[in-house]
Design an enzyme around this catalytic site. Structure first.
Site: not given
Length: 190
Positions: A88, A90, A119, A138
């Site tokens: 992930d 961001d 993603h 992440e």
């Protein structure tokens, strides 16, 4: 109120679509900010750690259509029993470091519901299935779900790629330095 996100189901990789690891989600306010809460097609809350609360893609498609406006989207749940790892990114669209990371992981990529991130989903796992985070990056392989829109940026892959090296490599490459470890599947069909 947040609006419903479109989902292009026909763009989903077969490897994800065929697994019964799907949920619905909707924005809910918690602590003064919106969060994406997972739900089952029955309307009960889903859990990213309880496979009994996950559904087939067909079931969540039907529920999303039947309860138009109730749910804002669908999600794919990562499990210790599947071969997938998710990255992930961001608030990174248009930033050099994100473009560099997308080049290192030639796998399925989609734009996030915020329209500001990405993603990535590839084949691999993390040691002990523990997620890792470093700044805006992440990495997960279990106990988490990704919202799915199948909004694939130009030039990205519509299939899941293979990570042929050791399990730690995925996390190290995403949140640290190292050589690329993800390569497209030989048949391009995952």
């Amino acid at each position: 109120m947040k609006q419903t996100d479109p989902v292009w189901f026909e763009r989903l990789p077969v490897a994800l679509a065929e697994r019964p690891q799907w949920c619905l989600w909707r924005y809910e306010e918690r602590g003064g900010r919106f969060t994406k809460m997972p739900y089952q097609p029955s309307g009960e809350r889903a859990s990213s750690t309880d496979p009994h609360t996950w559904s087939s893609l067909e079931a969540v498609q039907w529920a999303k259509w039947r309860h138009m406006g109730t749910y804002h989207g669908v999600g794919f749940v990562f499990s210790p029993d599947d071969p997938f790892v998710g990255i992930d990114l961001d608030h990174c669209r248009g930033q050099w470091w994100a473009a560099e990371l997308l080049d290192r992981f030639p796998t399925y990529v989609e734009i996030t519901p915020s329209w500001t991130g990405y993603h990535l989903i590839g084949l691999g796992t993390l040691p002990e299935n523990k997620g890792r985070r470093k700044g805006p990056i992440e990495v997960y392989s279990a106990g988490h779900y990704f919202t799915i829109m199948a909004d694939i940026p130009g030039g990205s892959k519509a299939y899941v790629a293979v990570a042929p090296h050791d399990k730690q490599s995925i996390a190290d490459n995403a949140v640290g330095a190292g050589p690329s470890v993800c390569f497209p599947c030989p048949d391009g069909q995952m």
